[in-house]
Scaffold this motif. Structure first.
Motif, PDB file in Angstrom:
ATOM      1  N   THR A  59       0.930  -1.020   0.066  1.00  0.00           N
ATOM      2  CA  THR A  59       0.042  -0.100  -0.103  1.00  0.00           C
ATOM      3  C   THR A  59       0.912   1.252   0.043  1.00  0.00           C
ATOM      4  O   THR A  59       2.034   1.130   0.287  1.00  0.00           O
ATOM      5  CB  THR A  59      -0.879  -0.142   1.155  1.00  0.00           C
ATOM      6  N   ALA A  60       0.160   2.452  -0.202  1.00  0.00           N
ATOM      7  CA  ALA A  60       0.891   3.765  -0.364  1.00  0.00           C
ATOM      8  C   ALA A  60       1.614   4.024   1.399  1.00  0.00           C
ATOM      9  O   ALA A  60       2.601   4.418   1.230  1.00  0.00           O
ATOM     10  CB  ALA A  60      -0.095   4.731  -0.391  1.00  0.00           C
ATOM     11  N   GLU A  61       1.051   3.322   2.239  1.00  0.00           N
ATOM     12  CA  GLU A  61       1.650   3.700   3.665  1.00  0.00           C
ATOM     13  C   GLU A  61       2.826   2.773   3.856  1.00  0.00           C
ATOM     14  O   GLU A  61       3.841   3.162   4.245  1.00  0.00           O
ATOM     15  CB  GLU A  61       0.472   3.156   4.711  1.00  0.00           C
ATOM     16  N   ALA A  63       4.604   1.789   1.368  1.00  0.00           N
ATOM     17  CA  ALA A  63       5.565   2.273   0.443  1.00  0.00           C
ATOM     18  C   ALA A  63       6.472   3.398   1.291  1.00  0.00           C
ATOM     19  O   ALA A  63       7.679   3.719   1.053  1.00  0.00           O
ATOM     20  CB  ALA A  63       5.066   2.752  -0.794  1.00  0.00           C
ATOM     21  N   ASP A  64       5.636   4.479   2.088  1.00  0.00           N
ATOM     22  CA  ASP A  64       6.181   5.233   2.624  1.00  0.00           C
ATOM     23  C   ASP A  64       7.003   4.689   3.799  1.00  0.00           C
ATOM     24  O   ASP A  64       8.239   5.279   4.145  1.00  0.00           O
ATOM     25  CB  ASP A  64       5.441   6.271   3.472  1.00  0.00           C
ATOM     26  N   LYS A  65       6.551   3.603   4.492  1.00  0.00           N
ATOM     27  CA  LYS A  65       7.617   3.012   5.352  1.00  0.00           C
ATOM     28  C   LYS A  65       9.050   2.474   4.721  1.00  0.00           C
ATOM     29  O   LYS A  65      10.005   2.354   5.432  1.00  0.00           O
ATOM     30  CB  LYS A  65       6.907   1.902   6.306  1.00  0.00           C
ATOM     31  N   LEU A  66       8.801   1.659   3.653  1.00  0.00           N
ATOM     32  CA  LEU A  66       9.775   1.436   2.925  1.00  0.00           C
ATOM     33  C   LEU A  66      10.790   2.164   2.638  1.00  0.00           C
ATOM     34  O   LEU A  66      12.129   2.187   2.649  1.00  0.00           O
ATOM     35  CB  LEU A  66       9.582   0.417   1.606  1.00  0.00           C
ATOM     36  N   GLN A  67      10.499   3.321   1.890  1.00  0.00           N
ATOM     37  CA  GLN A  67      11.179   4.570   1.816  1.00  0.00           C
ATOM     38  C   GLN A  67      11.987   4.909   2.923  1.00  0.00           C
ATOM     39  O   GLN A  67      13.268   5.146   2.866  1.00  0.00           O
ATOM     40  CB  GLN A  67      10.192   5.707   1.089  1.00  0.00           C
ATOM     41  N   HIS A  68      11.257   5.502   3.889  1.00  0.00           N
ATOM     42  CA  HIS A  68      11.799   5.653   5.401  1.00  0.00           C
ATOM     43  C   HIS A  68      13.061   4.899   5.638  1.00  0.00           C
ATOM     44  O   HIS A  68      14.241   5.065   6.251  1.00  0.00           O
ATOM     45  CB  HIS A  68      10.798   5.959   6.341  1.00  0.00           C
ATOM     46  N   ALA A  69      12.985   3.632   5.512  1.00  0.00           N
ATOM     47  CA  ALA A  69      13.917   2.646   6.181  1.00  0.00           C
ATOM     48  C   ALA A  69      14.837   2.032   5.039  1.00  0.00           C
ATOM     49  O   ALA A  69      15.916   1.884   5.555  1.00  0.00           O
ATOM     50  CB  ALA A  69      13.150   1.248   6.624  1.00  0.00           C
ATOM     51  N   THR A  70      14.743   2.382   3.694  1.00  0.00           N
ATOM     52  CA  THR A  70      15.728   1.822   2.808  1.00  0.00           C
ATOM     53  C   THR A  70      16.212   3.011   1.800  1.00  0.00           C
ATOM     54  O   THR A  70      17.341   2.902   1.419  1.00  0.00           O
ATOM     55  CB  THR A  70      15.015   0.914   1.854  1.00  0.00           C
ATOM     56  N   VAL A  72      14.966   4.128  -0.616  1.00  0.00           N
ATOM     57  CA  VAL A  72      14.133   3.971  -1.925  1.00  0.00           C
ATOM     58  C   VAL A  72      12.707   4.499  -2.211  1.00  0.00           C
ATOM     59  O   VAL A  72      12.034   4.260  -1.151  1.00  0.00           O
ATOM     60  CB  VAL A  72      14.178   2.223  -2.453  1.00  0.00           C
ATOM     61  N   PRO A  73      12.787   5.391  -3.107  1.00  0.00           N
ATOM     62  CA  PRO A  73      11.559   6.285  -3.214  1.00  0.00           C
ATOM     63  C   PRO A  73      10.207   5.380  -3.163  1.00  0.00           C
ATOM     64  O   PRO A  73      10.031   4.425  -3.715  1.00  0.00           O
ATOM     65  CB  PRO A  73      11.474   6.980  -4.537  1.00  0.00           C
ATOM     66  N   GLY A  74       9.119   5.957  -2.310  1.00  0.00           N
ATOM     67  CA  GLY A  74       8.021   5.215  -2.352  1.00  0.00           C
ATOM     68  C   GLY A  74       7.357   5.022  -3.609  1.00  0.00           C
ATOM     69  O   GLY A  74       6.533   3.836  -3.698  1.00  0.00           O
ATOM     70  N   ASN A  79       4.982   1.797  -8.103  1.00  0.00           N
ATOM     71  CA  ASN A  79       5.252   1.105  -9.391  1.00  0.00           C
ATOM     72  C   ASN A  79       5.424  -0.378  -9.493  1.00  0.00           C
ATOM     73  O   ASN A  79       4.900  -0.835 -10.346  1.00  0.00           O
ATOM     74  CB  ASN A  79       6.169   2.138 -10.022  1.00  0.00           C
ATOM     75  N   ARG A  80       6.528  -0.676  -8.741  1.00  0.00           N
ATOM     76  CA  ARG A  80       6.659  -2.449  -8.783  1.00  0.00           C
ATOM     77  C   ARG A  80       5.473  -3.145  -8.287  1.00  0.00           C
ATOM     78  O   ARG A  80       5.009  -4.008  -9.029  1.00  0.00           O
ATOM     79  CB  ARG A  80       7.837  -2.699  -7.957  1.00  0.00           C
ATOM     80  N   GLU A  81       4.745  -2.486  -7.406  1.00  0.00           N
ATOM     81  CA  GLU A  81       3.519  -3.239  -6.959  1.00  0.00           C
ATOM     82  C   GLU A  81       2.256  -3.325  -8.025  1.00  0.00           C
ATOM     83  O   GLU A  81       1.845  -4.322  -8.577  1.00  0.00           O
ATOM     84  CB  GLU A  81       2.852  -2.873  -5.604  1.00  0.00           C
TER      85      GLU A  81
END
Length: 115
Positions: A59-61, A63-70, A72-74, A79-81
């Motif tokens: 989800t967008a939420e 993706a934001d968490k992934l961006q913060h931790a890695t 890599v832009p949300g 887009n991958r999803e």
């Protein structure tokens, strides 16, 4: 000049891995374990494993968490999803067409189905 060429097979164009494949690679490159990633994102370990396996929608939420931790832009994750879900939908549609052909008695081979 050293150049390399990549040969892309047709079957490779018909496959789209889940965003979790990329996430797994990113975590490896960051030397970050799944439990540490879970702590940093607040995403339960079991959901991260499901995400890696392609069984947990991103989800967008998330993706934001992934961006913060890695870092890599949300939008990359989203887009991958979206690409992965389109791939799954195509596979489902192709399977229904193939099953329908079998039910009608047509001699159709699976490899002739569109990707």
């Amino acid at each position: 000049m050293n150049t390399t060429s990549t040969i892309i097979k047709e079957e490779d164009l018909n496959y789209c891995p889940p965003p979790g494949d990329t996430l797994e690679e990113v975590l490896e490159s960051l030397n970050m374990s799944i439990p540490v990633f879970s702590d940093r994102t607040g995403i339960p370990v079991n959901n991260i494993i499901r995400l890696i396996d392609g069984d947990y929608p991103l989800t967008a939420e998330t993706a934001d968490k992934l961006q913060h931790a890695t870092g890599v832009p949300g939008r990359f994750w989203l887009n991958r999803e979206a690409s992965y879900r389109r791939f799954l939908k195509r596979q489902e549609t192709n399977r229904k067409v193939y099953d329908g052909c079998l039910a009608c008695g047509e001699n159709t081979h699976e490899e002739n189905l569109p990707g």
